[in-house]
Design a protein around this motif. Structure first.
Motif, PDB file in Angstrom:
ATOM      1  N   ALA A 117       0.828  -1.205   0.000  1.00 32.63           N
ATOM      2  CA  ALA A 117       0.000   0.000   0.000  1.00 32.63           C
ATOM      3  C   ALA A 117       0.867   1.262   0.000  1.00 32.63           C
ATOM      4  O   ALA A 117       0.604   2.212  -0.738  1.00 32.63           O
ATOM      5  CB  ALA A 117      -0.943  -0.002   1.200  1.00 32.63           C
ATOM      6  N   VAL A 118       1.904   1.276   0.818  1.00 33.49           N
ATOM      7  CA  VAL A 118       2.793   2.440   0.868  1.00 33.49           C
ATOM      8  C   VAL A 118       3.519   2.613  -0.462  1.00 33.49           C
ATOM      9  O   VAL A 118       3.609   3.729  -1.000  1.00 33.49           O
ATOM     10  CB  VAL A 118       3.796   2.321   2.043  1.00 33.49           C
ATOM     11  CG1 VAL A 118       4.894   3.359   1.943  1.00 33.49           C
ATOM     12  CG2 VAL A 118       3.062   2.445   3.365  1.00 33.49           C
ATOM     13  N   ALA A 119       4.021   1.521  -1.033  1.00 28.50           N
ATOM     14  CA  ALA A 119       4.713   1.601  -2.327  1.00 28.50           C
ATOM     15  C   ALA A 119       3.769   2.100  -3.414  1.00 28.50           C
ATOM     16  O   ALA A 119       4.154   2.922  -4.253  1.00 28.50           O
ATOM     17  CB  ALA A 119       5.288   0.240  -2.702  1.00 28.50           C
ATOM     18  N   GLY A 120       2.516   1.628  -3.394  1.00 29.93           N
ATOM     19  CA  GLY A 120       1.533   2.106  -4.364  1.00 29.93           C
ATOM     20  C   GLY A 120       1.236   3.579  -4.175  1.00 29.93           C
ATOM     21  O   GLY A 120       1.099   4.324  -5.157  1.00 29.93           O
ATOM     22  N   GLY A 121       1.153   4.025  -2.937  1.00 32.75           N
ATOM     23  CA  GLY A 121       0.916   5.444  -2.672  1.00 32.75           C
ATOM     24  C   GLY A 121       2.070   6.310  -3.133  1.00 32.75           C
ATOM     25  O   GLY A 121       1.874   7.369  -3.745  1.00 32.75           O
ATOM     26  N   VAL A 122       3.294   5.870  -2.853  1.00 34.19           N
ATOM     27  CA  VAL A 122       4.476   6.625  -3.289  1.00 34.19           C
ATOM     28  C   VAL A 122       4.538   6.658  -4.813  1.00 34.19           C
ATOM     29  O   VAL A 122       4.801   7.708  -5.418  1.00 34.19           O
ATOM     30  CB  VAL A 122       5.767   6.013  -2.689  1.00 34.19           C
ATOM     31  CG1 VAL A 122       7.014   6.596  -3.331  1.00 34.19           C
ATOM     32  CG2 VAL A 122       5.790   6.222  -1.185  1.00 34.19           C
ATOM     33  N   TRP A 123       4.305   5.514  -5.453  1.00 28.43           N
ATOM     34  CA  TRP A 123       4.327   5.455  -6.920  1.00 28.43           C
ATOM     35  C   TRP A 123       3.270   6.386  -7.513  1.00 28.43           C
ATOM     36  O   TRP A 123       3.529   7.114  -8.466  1.00 28.43           O
ATOM     37  CB  TRP A 123       4.081   4.018  -7.367  1.00 28.43           C
ATOM     38  CG  TRP A 123       4.011   3.869  -8.847  1.00 28.43           C
ATOM     39  CD1 TRP A 123       5.044   3.874  -9.729  1.00 28.43           C
ATOM     40  CD2 TRP A 123       2.819   3.711  -9.620  1.00 28.43           C
ATOM     41  NE1 TRP A 123       4.570   3.716 -11.001  1.00 28.43           N
ATOM     42  CE2 TRP A 123       3.208   3.602 -10.967  1.00 28.43           C
ATOM     43  CE3 TRP A 123       1.479   3.631  -9.309  1.00 28.43           C
ATOM     44  CZ2 TRP A 123       2.294   3.444 -11.986  1.00 28.43           C
ATOM     45  CZ3 TRP A 123       0.569   3.454 -10.321  1.00 28.43           C
ATOM     46  CH2 TRP A 123       0.973   3.366 -11.647  1.00 28.43           C
ATOM     47  N   GLY A 124       2.057   6.385  -6.942  1.00 23.04           N
ATOM     48  CA  GLY A 124       0.997   7.269  -7.430  1.00 23.04           C
ATOM     49  C   GLY A 124       1.348   8.731  -7.220  1.00 23.04           C
ATOM     50  O   GLY A 124       1.101   9.566  -8.105  1.00 23.04           O
ATOM     51  N   TRP A 125       1.934   9.057  -6.072  1.00 23.68           N
ATOM     52  CA  TRP A 125       2.307  10.436  -5.789  1.00 23.68           C
ATOM     53  C   TRP A 125       3.386  10.910  -6.767  1.00 23.68           C
ATOM     54  O   TRP A 125       3.324  12.017  -7.290  1.00 23.68           O
ATOM     55  CB  TRP A 125       2.787  10.544  -4.348  1.00 23.68           C
ATOM     56  CG  TRP A 125       3.178  11.944  -3.953  1.00 23.68           C
ATOM     57  CD1 TRP A 125       2.330  12.985  -3.713  1.00 23.68           C
ATOM     58  CD2 TRP A 125       4.493  12.426  -3.767  1.00 23.68           C
ATOM     59  NE1 TRP A 125       3.045  14.094  -3.387  1.00 23.68           N
ATOM     60  CE2 TRP A 125       4.386  13.791  -3.424  1.00 23.68           C
ATOM     61  CE3 TRP A 125       5.754  11.853  -3.869  1.00 23.68           C
ATOM     62  CZ2 TRP A 125       5.496  14.565  -3.163  1.00 23.68           C
ATOM     63  CZ3 TRP A 125       6.847  12.629  -3.612  1.00 23.68           C
ATOM     64  CH2 TRP A 125       6.729  13.989  -3.258  1.00 23.68           C
ATOM     65  N   LEU A 126       4.377  10.044  -7.022  1.00 28.82           N
ATOM     66  CA  LEU A 126       5.431  10.396  -7.979  1.00 28.82           C
ATOM     67  C   LEU A 126       4.881  10.540  -9.389  1.00 28.82           C
ATOM     68  O   LEU A 126       5.317  11.427 -10.143  1.00 28.82           O
ATOM     69  CB  LEU A 126       6.555   9.372  -7.937  1.00 28.82           C
ATOM     70  CG  LEU A 126       7.409   9.351  -6.660  1.00 28.82           C
ATOM     71  CD1 LEU A 126       8.388   8.205  -6.710  1.00 28.82           C
ATOM     72  CD2 LEU A 126       8.133  10.688  -6.491  1.00 28.82           C
ATOM     73  N   ALA A 127       3.943   9.689  -9.766  1.00 28.91           N
ATOM     74  CA  ALA A 127       3.352   9.783 -11.098  1.00 28.91           C
ATOM     75  C   ALA A 127       2.553  11.056 -11.252  1.00 28.91           C
ATOM     76  O   ALA A 127       2.604  11.713 -12.311  1.00 28.91           O
ATOM     77  CB  ALA A 127       2.459   8.563 -11.351  1.00 28.91           C
ATOM     78  N   LEU A 128       1.835  11.478 -10.227  1.00 29.43           N
ATOM     79  CA  LEU A 128       1.071  12.725 -10.281  1.00 29.43           C
ATOM     80  C   LEU A 128       1.998  13.943 -10.294  1.00 29.43           C
ATOM     81  O   LEU A 128       1.735  14.934 -10.960  1.00 29.43           O
ATOM     82  CB  LEU A 128       0.110  12.819  -9.096  1.00 29.43           C
ATOM     83  CG  LEU A 128      -1.139  11.950  -9.177  1.00 29.43           C
ATOM     84  CD1 LEU A 128      -1.918  12.034  -7.865  1.00 29.43           C
ATOM     85  CD2 LEU A 128      -2.013  12.384 -10.335  1.00 29.43           C
ATOM     86  N   ARG A 129       3.054  13.849  -9.544  1.00 32.17           N
ATOM     87  CA  ARG A 129       4.009  14.959  -9.459  1.00 32.17           C
ATOM     88  C   ARG A 129       4.765  15.153 -10.783  1.00 32.17           C
ATOM     89  O   ARG A 129       5.075  16.281 -11.161  1.00 32.17           O
ATOM     90  CB  ARG A 129       4.987  14.678  -8.332  1.00 32.17           C
ATOM     91  CG  ARG A 129       5.779  15.860  -7.925  1.00 32.17           C
ATOM     92  CD  ARG A 129       6.554  15.575  -6.671  1.00 32.17           C
ATOM     93  NE  ARG A 129       7.818  16.255  -6.773  1.00 32.17           N
ATOM     94  CZ  ARG A 129       8.950  15.833  -6.315  1.00 32.17           C
ATOM     95  NH1 ARG A 129       9.001  14.685  -5.699  1.00 32.17           N
ATOM     96  NH2 ARG A 129      10.042  16.518  -6.455  1.00 32.17           N
ATOM     97  N   ALA A 130       5.024  14.044 -11.489  1.00 28.18           N
ATOM     98  CA  ALA A 130       5.768  14.114 -12.749  1.00 28.18           C
ATOM     99  C   ALA A 130       4.910  14.691 -13.879  1.00 28.18           C
ATOM    100  O   ALA A 130       5.433  15.235 -14.834  1.00 28.18           O
ATOM    101  CB  ALA A 130       6.281  12.734 -13.148  1.00 28.18           C
ATOM    102  N   SER A 131       3.580  14.559 -13.775  1.00 24.67           N
ATOM    103  CA  SER A 131       2.750  15.063 -14.878  1.00 24.67           C
ATOM    104  C   SER A 131       2.274  16.456 -14.694  1.00 24.67           C
ATOM    105  O   SER A 131       2.626  17.305 -14.114  1.00 24.67           O
ATOM    106  CB  SER A 131       1.533  14.194 -15.073  1.00 24.67           C
ATOM    107  OG  SER A 131       0.890  13.834 -13.903  1.00 24.67           O
TER     108      SER A 131
END
Length: 131
Positions: A117-131
């Motif tokens: 869950a934490v890895a998915g949250g970090v991945w989602g946050w990074l993906a949103l931040r990159a776009s």
């Protein structure tokens, strides 16, 4: 006797019967087709996917109230009576005390899910931040 008390007694009896069915699924004298049906019933009961979704009023819960008892009744007819009697007597015995290994295994599984869950949250946050 009040209806509530009857329901409590039936729920307790059903719980004992489910434990007995679990034991019957592991019994060497239970036929393979009965074991398969027990596995199908357990997976349907525990699955979040139903034939009729639960959010549909009345019908959503009706499939659980009809299909599961019918399946259990069929399994009880397929498993030999002496096997079910043995499994019922074993199911009525008190459960063994919890072991440290069981608690450790549960903790590891919870930690694995939390890390996913934490890895998915970090991945989602990074993906949103990159776009």
């Amino acid at each position: 006797m009040a209806t509530r008390e009857k329901l409590k007694q039936r729920a307790a009896a059903l719980k004992g019967e489910m434990v007995a069915l679990y034991l019957a699924a592991q019994h060497r004298r239970t036929p393979w087709y009965a074991k398969l049906l027990i596995a199908m019933i357990a997976s349907y009961a525990l699955s979040p996917i139903d034939l009729i979704p639960d959010f549909i009023p009345v019908l959503g819960l009706l499939d659980d109230l009809v299909l599961l008892p019918l399946g259990v009744t069929l399994v009880l007819k397929l498993v030999p009576a002496e096997v079910m009697q043995e499994c019922r007597s074993r199911a009525s015995m008190p459960l063994p005390k919890r072991t440290t290994a069981g608690t450790l295994a549960a903790a590891i599984i919870v930690l694995l899910w939390l890390s996913v869950a934490v890895a998915g949250g970090v991945w989602g946050w990074l993906a949103l931040r990159a776009s």
